[in-house]
Design an enzyme around this catalytic site. Structure first.
Site, PDB file in Angstrom:
ATOM      1  N   TYR A  37      12.725  17.750   5.934  1.00 34.03           N
ATOM      2  CA  TYR A  37      13.127  17.851   4.595  1.00 34.03           C
ATOM      3  C   TYR A  37      14.593  17.134   4.140  1.00 34.03           C
ATOM      4  CZ  TYR A  37      14.895  19.882  -0.176  1.00 34.03           C
ATOM      5  OH  TYR A  37      15.626  20.064  -1.207  1.00 34.03           O
ATOM      6  N   LYS A  79      15.310  13.770   2.165  1.00 31.44           N
ATOM      7  CA  LYS A  79      16.052  13.614   1.171  1.00 31.44           C
ATOM      8  C   LYS A  79      17.291  12.738   0.966  1.00 31.44           C
ATOM      9  CE  LYS A  79      15.768  16.430  -2.092  1.00 31.44           C
ATOM     10  NZ  LYS A  79      14.932  16.353  -3.399  1.00 31.44           N
TER      11      LYS A  79
HETATM   12  N1  LIG Z   1      14.932  25.190  -4.487  1.00 32.79           N
HETATM   13  C1  LIG Z   1      16.419  24.816  -4.175  1.00 32.79           C
HETATM   14  O1  LIG Z   1      17.208  25.549  -3.690  1.00 32.79           O
HETATM   15  C2  LIG Z   1      16.715  23.433  -4.156  1.00 32.79           C
HETATM   16  C3  LIG Z   1      15.882  22.403  -4.484  1.00 32.79           C
HETATM   17  N2  LIG Z   1      16.384  20.991  -4.654  1.00 32.79           N
HETATM   18  C4  LIG Z   1      15.315  20.142  -4.999  1.00 32.79           C
HETATM   19  O2  LIG Z   1      14.826  20.353  -6.268  1.00 32.79           O
HETATM   20  C5  LIG Z   1      13.766  19.692  -6.540  1.00 32.79           C
HETATM   21  C6  LIG Z   1      12.989  20.650  -7.198  1.00 32.79           C
HETATM   22  O3  LIG Z   1      12.668  21.857  -6.261  1.00 32.79           O
HETATM   23  P1  LIG Z   1      11.785  23.130  -6.635  1.00 32.79           P
HETATM   24  O4  LIG Z   1      11.554  23.206  -8.175  1.00 32.79           O
HETATM   25  O5  LIG Z   1      12.692  24.199  -6.022  1.00 32.79           O
HETATM   26  O6  LIG Z   1      10.411  22.754  -6.037  1.00 32.79           O
HETATM   27  P2  LIG Z   1       9.027  23.327  -6.330  1.00 32.79           P
HETATM   28  O7  LIG Z   1       8.171  23.258  -5.026  1.00 32.79           O
HETATM   29  O8  LIG Z   1       9.093  24.466  -7.272  1.00 32.79           O
HETATM   30  O9  LIG Z   1       8.588  21.985  -7.432  1.00 32.79           O
HETATM   31  C7  LIG Z   1       8.336  20.705  -7.093  1.00 32.79           C
HETATM   32  C8  LIG Z   1       7.250  20.367  -7.601  1.00 32.79           C
HETATM   33  O10 LIG Z   1       6.943  18.832  -7.228  1.00 32.79           O
HETATM   34  C9  LIG Z   1       5.251  18.823  -7.232  1.00 32.79           C
HETATM   35  N3  LIG Z   1       4.984  17.714  -6.402  1.00 32.79           N
HETATM   36  C10 LIG Z   1       5.024  17.803  -5.016  1.00 32.79           C
HETATM   37  N4  LIG Z   1       4.520  16.800  -4.461  1.00 32.79           N
HETATM   38  C11 LIG Z   1       4.162  15.741  -5.368  1.00 32.79           C
HETATM   39  C12 LIG Z   1       3.411  14.608  -5.720  1.00 32.79           C
HETATM   40  N5  LIG Z   1       3.208  13.977  -4.549  1.00 32.79           N
HETATM   41  N6  LIG Z   1       3.112  14.285  -6.837  1.00 32.79           N
HETATM   42  C13 LIG Z   1       3.438  14.986  -7.978  1.00 32.79           C
HETATM   43  N7  LIG Z   1       4.320  16.119  -8.000  1.00 32.79           N
HETATM   44  C14 LIG Z   1       4.210  16.477  -6.647  1.00 32.79           C
HETATM   45  C15 LIG Z   1       4.854  20.539  -6.457  1.00 32.79           C
HETATM   46  O11 LIG Z   1       3.769  20.561  -6.819  1.00 32.79           O
HETATM   47  P3  LIG Z   1       2.763  21.621  -5.746  1.00 32.79           P
HETATM   48  O12 LIG Z   1       3.465  22.710  -5.911  1.00 32.79           O
HETATM   49  O13 LIG Z   1       1.450  21.508  -6.297  1.00 32.79           O
HETATM   50  O14 LIG Z   1       3.005  20.850  -4.234  1.00 32.79           O
HETATM   51  C16 LIG Z   1       5.825  21.165  -7.437  1.00 32.79           C
HETATM   52  O15 LIG Z   1       5.229  21.542  -8.708  1.00 32.79           O
HETATM   53  C17 LIG Z   1      13.236  19.112  -5.339  1.00 32.79           C
HETATM   54  O16 LIG Z   1      13.403  17.855  -5.296  1.00 32.79           O
HETATM   55  C18 LIG Z   1      14.162  19.848  -4.291  1.00 32.79           C
HETATM   56  O17 LIG Z   1      14.272  19.023  -2.927  1.00 32.79           O
HETATM   57  C19 LIG Z   1      17.586  20.748  -4.161  1.00 32.79           C
HETATM   58  C20 LIG Z   1      18.413  21.562  -3.955  1.00 32.79           C
HETATM   59  C21 LIG Z   1      18.144  23.066  -3.647  1.00 32.79           C
HETATM   60  C1  LIG Z   2      16.248  33.682   7.218  1.00 29.74           C
HETATM   61  C2  LIG Z   2      17.114  34.329   6.402  1.00 29.74           C
HETATM   62  C3  LIG Z   2      18.555  34.530   7.030  1.00 29.74           C
HETATM   63  C4  LIG Z   2      17.630  33.471   5.198  1.00 29.74           C
HETATM   64  C5  LIG Z   2      16.451  33.819   3.934  1.00 29.74           C
HETATM   65  C6  LIG Z   2      16.764  33.208   2.907  1.00 29.74           C
HETATM   66  C7  LIG Z   2      16.305  31.888   2.530  1.00 29.74           C
HETATM   67  C8  LIG Z   2      14.802  31.825   2.249  1.00 29.74           C
HETATM   68  C9  LIG Z   2      17.215  31.017   1.597  1.00 29.74           C
HETATM   69  C10 LIG Z   2      18.782  31.083   1.769  1.00 29.74           C
HETATM   70  C11 LIG Z   2      19.515  29.881   1.484  1.00 29.74           C
HETATM   71  C12 LIG Z   2      18.456  29.099   0.635  1.00 29.74           C
HETATM   72  C13 LIG Z   2      18.473  27.621   0.708  1.00 29.74           C
HETATM   73  C14 LIG Z   2      17.348  26.808   0.625  1.00 29.74           C
HETATM   74  C15 LIG Z   2      16.039  27.122   0.657  1.00 29.74           C
HETATM   75  C16 LIG Z   2      15.922  28.973   0.928  1.00 29.74           C
HETATM   76  C17 LIG Z   2      17.082  29.512   1.581  1.00 29.74           C
HETATM   77  C18 LIG Z   2      16.966  28.956   3.078  1.00 29.74           C
HETATM   78  C19 LIG Z   2      17.303  25.311   0.552  1.00 29.74           C
HETATM   79  C20 LIG Z   2      17.073  24.731   1.831  1.00 29.74           C
HETATM   80  C21 LIG Z   2      16.244  24.747  -0.614  1.00 29.74           C
HETATM   81  C22 LIG Z   2      16.352  23.046  -0.566  1.00 29.74           C
HETATM   82  C23 LIG Z   2      17.566  22.660  -0.406  1.00 29.74           C
HETATM   83  O1  LIG Z   2      17.682  21.505  -1.128  1.00 29.74           O
HETATM   84  C24 LIG Z   2      18.991  23.345   0.099  1.00 29.74           C
HETATM   85  C25 LIG Z   2      18.538  24.899  -0.069  1.00 29.74           C
HETATM   86  C26 LIG Z   2      19.890  25.410   0.734  1.00 29.74           C
HETATM   87  C27 LIG Z   2      19.503  26.880   0.526  1.00 29.74           C
END
Ligand SMILES: NC(=O)C1=CN([C@@H]2O[C@H](COP(=O)(O)OP(=O)(O)OC[C@H]3O[C@@H](n4cnc5c(N)ncnc54)[C@H](OP(=O)(O)O)[C@@H]3O)[C@@H](O)[C@H]2O)C=CC1
Ligand SMILES: CC(C)CCC[C@@H](C)[C@H]1CC[C@H]2C3=C(CC[C@]12C)[C@@]1(C)CCC(=O)C[C@@H]1CC3
Length: 341
Positions: A142, A146
């Site tokens: 991932y 990214k």
């Molecule tokens: N969650 C976090 O803590 C963090 C997230 N991010 C970034 O934020 C963004 C959003 O994350 P988040 O909302 O958590 O993720 P989600 O998985 O909730 O949302 C991502 C969406 O993108 C869709 N998707 C995946 N592949 C494709 C494709 N090929 N074409 C069209 N749509 C697609 C997924 O569809 P489907 O569900 O059907 O696969 C889903 O609806 C991502 O770029 C992630 O890297 C950055 C930092 C932290």
């Molecule tokens: C295994 C346990 C000790 C931790 C459980 C919690 C985790 C599921 C989350 C805590 C920090 C989170 C995090 C992300 C995903 C969910 C956690 C690991 C990311 C990797 C999501 C995508 C990103 O871009 C960075 C996030 C950092 C923090």
């Protein structure tokens, strides 16, 4: 005479996901016109025009970009996957097709949802700025993709297409499919008794509404000649918290016990690496989903918090919801995950 819209038209790629849908809701609240592009639609809203397709296909994207002013690209495969081909295809090659589609459709602003993790390789980061180098040994696929994705978006910034990368960290809030559900699942399986490390590692967790606000400000900032074009910006709650205090607040709020027993960080990290190695060997025979992946262990046992001064200075970002309120709203929203007596 051309009619001038007062508010811009936006496309949210990944608009049916966790962050994307919150972004869509806030854009509508602020009177923008909104298109959503995703693989499948997961909600209905008569104010939104939905386009279903694969972002790796420029021809799928083009209809969704017609007359669009700002594209927000927040689609990605789930970070917990270990499918390198999928990450490479969607995060890297797919992002290149988003860029070409923007150019072909005449879109002038592209906001990428990157991640602060692009600089994280398992070593403490305290108040890290955007000048830190990309991770030279990213812990997982991932993160690796990214990094490729962010580089591609920032280098494509040009006169016709203004680009910016927003780097949130640890997004949480209502409807998050990842953080709270994983933590509750661990608690239900009796795996949440342990603290990795000494429990005093500070981390950024960022409330989804603040991440959304940062995205909208970033998109609005991309005027001709703006200092923000071609740059990356951390978006955080500006309030780092002990990782284990945060997890404890979520667990206690939902009726579960807080973690208590400490396990040395380095020991668990190496165990996680070894377990991952054996799972990779066994993969052709059986697929095992690791709760304690090396990346999760690293995130749980080190400091990783970032400065958002650049976003404050360049586009007047400030978090709208503070940590206590954000945790409270999140806990309240997960009634179905609350412990049953
Ligand atoms: N969650 C976090 O803590 C963090 C997230 N991010 C970034 O934020 C963004 C959003 O994350 P988040 O909302 O958590 O993720 P989600 O998985 O909730 O949302 C991502 C969406 O993108 C869709 N998707 C995946 N592949 C494709 C494709 N090929 N074409 C069209 N749509 C697609 C997924 O569809 P489907 O569900 O059907 O696969 C889903 O609806 C991502 O770029 C992630 O890297 C950055 C930092 C932290
Ligand atoms: C295994 C346990 C000790 C931790 C459980 C919690 C985790 C599921 C989350 C805590 C920090 C989170 C995090 C992300 C995903 C969910 C956690 C690991 C990311 C990797 C999501 C995508 C990103 O871009 C960075 C996030 C950092 C923090």
């Amino acid at each position: 005479m051309a009619v001038r819209r007062s508010k811009k038209k936006c496309l949210v790629i990944g608009g049916c996901g966790f962050l994307g849908r919150h972004l869509v809701e806030e854009l509508l609240e602020r009177d923008y016109t909104v298109n959503v592009f995703d693989m499948r639609s997961t909600f209905e809203d008569e104010m939104v025009t939905f386009f279903i397709g694969d972002l790796c296909k420029t021809e799928d994207l083009l209809p969704a970009m017609e007359n669009v002013d700002i594209v927000f690209h927040c689609a990605s495969p789930a970070p917990s996957s270990d499918n390198y081909q999928l990450f490479y295809r969607v995060n890297y090659e797919g992002t290149k097709s988003v860029i070409s589609a923007c150019k072909e459709a005449g879109v002038q602003r592209l906001v990428l949802t990157s991640s602060a993790s692009v600089v994280f390789e398992g070593v403490d980061i305290q108040n890290g700025s955007e000048d830190l180098p990309y991770a030279s040994h990213p812990i997982d696929y991932y993160t690796e993709t990214k990094i490729l994705q962010e580089k591609e978006v920032l280098k494509s910034n040009c006169e016709d297409l203004h680009t910016i990368a927003v780097r949130p960290h640890g997004i949480f809030g209502p409807r998050d499919p990842q953080l709270v559900p994983t933590v509750v699942d661990m608690a239900r399986k009796g795996k949440s008794k342990y603290i990795i490390g000494d429990g005093r590692n500070l981390v950024d967790f960022t409330y989804v509404k603040n991440v959304v606000h940062g995205h909208i400000l970033a998109g609005e900032s991309l005027d001709e000649g703006s200092v923000t074009c071609g740059k990356a910006y951390h978006i955080t709650n500006d309030d780092p918290i002990y990782f284990w205090d945060f997890l404890s607040k979520i667990l206690i709020g939902l009726g579960y016990a807080a973690p208590r027993y400490k396990i040395p960080y380095t020991l668990l990290f190496y165990i996680a690496l070894v377990v991952q190695f054996f799972c990779t060997l066994l993969k052709p025979l059986v697929v095992i989903k690791l709760t304690f992946s090396p990346m999760r262990v690293a995130l749980a046992g080190t400091h990783h918090y970032y400065s958002c001064e650049r976003a404050k200075n360049d586009f007047a970002y400030k978090p709208l919801v503070n940590m206590d309120k954000a945790i409270d709203l999140t806990v309240q929203s997960y009634a179905e995950l609350r412990k049953k007596d």
